[in-house]
Scaffold this motif. Structure first.
Motif, PDB file in Angstrom:
ATOM      1  N   UNK A 651      35.502  71.395 -27.397  1.00  0.00           N
ATOM      2  CA  UNK A 651      36.065  70.583 -28.479  1.00  0.00           C
ATOM      3  C   UNK A 651      37.440  71.150 -28.844  1.00  0.00           C
ATOM      4  N   UNK A 652      38.459  70.292 -28.834  1.00  0.00           N
ATOM      5  CA  UNK A 652      39.823  70.685 -29.194  1.00  0.00           C
ATOM      6  C   UNK A 652      40.073  70.255 -30.639  1.00  0.00           C
ATOM      7  N   UNK A 653      40.250  71.240 -31.510  1.00  0.00           N
ATOM      8  CA  UNK A 653      40.459  70.954 -32.934  1.00  0.00           C
ATOM      9  C   UNK A 653      41.913  70.567 -33.188  1.00  0.00           C
ATOM     10  N   UNK A 654      42.094  69.626 -34.116  1.00  0.00           N
ATOM     11  CA  UNK A 654      43.431  69.165 -34.499  1.00  0.00           C
ATOM     12  C   UNK A 654      43.829  69.660 -35.886  1.00  0.00           C
ATOM     13  N   UNK A 655      42.860  69.723 -36.796  1.00  0.00           N
ATOM     14  CA  UNK A 655      43.157  70.132 -38.167  1.00  0.00           C
ATOM     15  C   UNK A 655      43.251  71.649 -38.252  1.00  0.00           C
ATOM     16  N   UNK A 656      44.120  72.160 -39.122  1.00  0.00           N
ATOM     17  CA  UNK A 656      44.268  73.629 -39.255  1.00  0.00           C
ATOM     18  C   UNK A 656      42.969  74.308 -39.677  1.00  0.00           C
ATOM     19  N   UNK A 660      40.699  77.109 -37.590  1.00  0.00           N
ATOM     20  CA  UNK A 660      40.299  78.422 -38.105  1.00  0.00           C
ATOM     21  C   UNK A 660      38.793  78.616 -37.943  1.00  0.00           C
ATOM     22  N   UNK A 661      37.995  77.574 -38.276  1.00  0.00           N
ATOM     23  CA  UNK A 661      36.551  77.682 -38.145  1.00  0.00           C
ATOM     24  C   UNK A 661      36.135  77.877 -36.696  1.00  0.00           C
TER      25      UNK A 661
END
Length: 723
Positions: A651-656, A660-661
């Motif tokens: 999973x590629x996170x977009x939100x900062x 962090x999580x």
């Protein structure tokens, strides 16, 4: 009917006494001979003899349920499994979930009733009613009844919710309800037997239905007194079947039973049981238990955990077991099968011939009627080299198959027909001149073209006036020494039997009683010990001879009511094109063969697939090679299976904050955050691959598939031969 001396008392002396004249069945002791507590010691170098198997009481054994099952399934007390449920919850997870649901129900109900959640749960009750019930002047009794009913309603709502979560109905159906059914619904064994539509089997209801009440009373009394065994029951049941078929009269049957009871229609040997039993037998179903199907995902659901057995219904299609030495072919397959067939022979149902090396552990001498120990002076029987036939052409064909059957492909014409013709040109004239077939030394001299032997035979034919046979002899003389003549090859092969160790055997003029496989119409127990040490090639020749004689005699029987079975402990170098054709004919003749091989390499490459196709029961023991496993995988074929492919996608996170999580989770677990996708497909795969057969079969196990004579087949099943 001539028994050819097979039922005479055994003796190692020459000129044994003649057999006693036929008489009425002898009297026997009240009960069967006791079973020794321990098995006899094995011969030096032989595989260890298993310990005797425990047996239930006769009445309990007879009353035990036997349900219909697939071929090869042990039917004694067999209970068919419920249909498979793909979504079935595992038992441990089901019980733990139900327990957690009970604890949650109790905890929530305690919090509500003790007021820890406040008065909010009473608001629905206050809305339904005025304040009259909750003030000082209200009806206290009515309030108490309403409050209790309201609390019960809440408890039922909470219990219903958590029962769905904890699968309480499934726990009741799977574990609790069967206990009540067993405690209340099942009657006692005596009541269950008495309540059967056909009646108590101990009372012989089939005899009573036919009017033979006195015979049924005598047999029932013997059964309750312990004077009857499973062998006695099977033997008398077969005699009763002959009455139903019209071969015997009811009056004669009743008279015999009243006089002899459980000992009626005894085996000619007088034996009513074997000296020792090492396997579990069910003579009512004619089965011998080999082991238990493993709880393995590769086994079909209905076969997991059930017992697997063999009986004449599946042995009639013949059995081939392949495995390296020490894999359990002899001790865990051949010996139990031979033991079962010997018990059925005592019951008058089977004729069995067991062939193996001396000391192979096929059974004690006392368990057989005829023991032929080729090459040993203490043998009371000789083996008829010509199979008991008087037809020179038939004898020549059988003898040619034994002598050069393994090398027939290299001969001109690709078969042994020329060799059979050459032998017939000598056997026919010799029998016409002397009234018997030649002994091994005489036949060797004739095949060598000895002038003295040929001239003596020619003179004997002239004196007997056998001109046609004289022409046969002259044809053989003309062909002798010509290019491509098989006489020299036959002489070299027969020379393997013209050794000092076999000087007293295969002698048509000797006084040792010859045994012939023409006696397969009698319930015989025969063991033939081959001279393995120092005479390996002669042993293979004799094994081919016995196999050729068995297939010829079993098919040519006039009375095929007995099941005839040949057990060949080591069939190496015995499978030839002619032998394969004979094995294929056994099924229609109510006969079968049990063959074992160390590897399929002991069979010509052109016959390996044909051999696996000719037999209906196939067994691959632990330790087979990959190329042997490939042959079994090919004959067992493929099946459609459901596969699940699980794919992990990062999973590629977009939100900062999400980044962090994800970073914290990766540091804590050492793995990136992923999501799984499951793809379900139906594909066609081999039931057992060559690699699985070679490497995934545990020691003491085997993969077995069976086919009945009716054509009903079973899947290959991984079976634990030690269970």
């Amino acid at each position: 009917m001539d028994t050819e001396g097979t039922f005479d008392p055994r003796s190692t002396r020459h000129n044994p006494p003649p057999p006693p004249p036929p008489q009425s069945p002898p009297s026997f002791p009240a009960g069967p001979p006791p079973m020794p507590p321990t098995a006899p010691l094995a011969a030096p170098g032989a595989p260890p003899v298993p310990a005797p198997a425990a047996r239930p009481s006769f009445v309990a054994w007879l009353r035990a349920p036997r349900s219909e099952a697939a071929p090869g399934v042990w039917t004694y007390e067999h209970k068919p499994k419920a249909p498979e449920e793909p979504d079935r919850i595992p038992g441990r997870r089901l019980l733990s979930g139900a327990l957690i649901a009970i604890l949650c129900t109790w905890l929530l109900w305690s919090l509500i009733t003790k007021g820890y959640l406040g008065p909010y749960w009473l608001w629905p009750l206050r809305l339904l009613n005025a304040e009259d019930w909750f003030n000082r002047d209200g009806d206290k009794d009515m309030l108490k009844w309403i409050a209790n009913g309201y609390e019960t309603l809440w408890f039922l709502i909470i219990a219903t919710i958590f029962s769905r979560v904890g699968h309480w109905p499934e726990v009741w159906r799977r574990y609790v309800a069967p206990l009540f059914r067993r405690a209340w619904d099942e009657p006692a064994p005596e009541a269950a037997a008495a309540g059967r539509p056909e009646g108590d089997p101990v009372e012989w209801p089939q005899l009573r239905a036919a009017g033979a009440h006195s015979a049924a009373d005598r047999l029932a009394a013997d059964a309750r007194a312990g004077a009857m065994s499973d062998v006695d029951h099977a033997r008398i049941e077969r005699a009763w079947q002959s009455v139903r078929a019209g071969s015997n009269s009811l009056a004669s049957f009743t008279d015999t039973v009243l006089r002899h009871g459980a000992a009626s229609y005894g085996h000619p040997s007088g034996a009513r049981d074997l000296p020792v039993r090492t396997a579990r037998h069910d003579l009512l179903a004619q089965q011998v238990r080999l082991g238990t199907a493993a709880e393995d995902s590769r086994n079909p659901y209905q076969h997991r955990g059930v017992g697997l057995a063999l009986d004449p219904e599946v042995l009639g299609t013949s059995l081939l077991a392949v495995g390296p030495p020490g894999s359990g072919k002899t001790g865990r397959v051949v010996r139990p099968v031979v033991e079962s067939l010997c018990l059925q022979a005592l019951a008058g149902q089977v004729a069995v011939v067991a062939v193996g090396a001396a000391g192979a552990g096929l059974g004690a001498d006392e368990a057989f009627d005829v023991v032929v120990k080729i090459g040993r002076p203490d043998s009371g029987y000789d083996l008829d080299l010509y199979g008991g036939t008087t037809d020179p052409d038939e004898a020549a064909g059988i003898l040619a198959e034994a002598l050069i059957g393994d090398m027939a492909a290299s001969l001109p014409g690709g078969d042994s027909r020329r060799a059979a013709t050459a032998l017939a040109q000598l056997l026919g004239p010799y029998r016409a001149a002397h009234g018997r077939f030649p002994s091994v030394p005489d036949l060797r001299e004739l095949l060598d073209g000895s002038k003295a032997a040929v001239n003596a035979l020619r003179e004997a034919l002239d004196e007997a006036g056998e001109r046609a046979q004289a022409r046969e002899l002259e044809a053989r003389v003309r062909q002798s020494g010509a290019p491509g003549d098989v006489g020299a090859l036959l002489a070299d092969r027969i020379a393997l039997l013209d050794r000092p160790a076999f000087a007293d055997f295969f002698d048509t003029t000797g006084d040792r009683r010859p045994f012939s496989l023409r006696a397969l119409e009698h319930p015989l127990r025969v063991r033939i010990d081959l001279p393995e040490r120092g005479h390996a090639e002669a042993s293979r020749m004799l094994a081919r001879l016995v196999l050729a004689q068995f297939t010829e005699c079993a098919v040519g029987r006039a009375d095929r009511s007995l099941f005839a079975c040949l057990v060949l402990d080591d069939a190496s170098h015995t499978i030839t094109p002619e032998a394969l054709r004979g094995i294929q004919r056994l099924r229609s003749a109510h006969a079968g063969a049990v063959l074992t091989l160390r590897t399929l390499d002991d069979v010509p490459e052109s016959l390996r697939s044909a051999l696996l196709g000719a037999v209906g029961c196939r067994m691959a023991c632990a330790g087979v090679t990959t190329w042997d496993g490939a042959r079994f995988a090919e004959v067992w074929g493929t099946e459609w299976v459901e596969t699940r492919d699980v794919t992990d996608r990062q999973i590629i996170a977009e939100e900062p904050l999400t980044k962090v999580l994800h970073f914290i989770r990766k540091v804590a677990t050492g793995k990136a955050v992923t999501t799984q996708s499951v793809t379900v497909r139906t594909v066609e795969r081999e039931r057992w691959s060559a690699s699985e057969l070679a490497h995934a079969v545990p020691p003491g196990h085997a993969v077995l598939s069976v086919t009945s004579v009716r054509g009903e087949g079973g899947p290959p099943v991984l079976v634990d031969l030690r269970g």
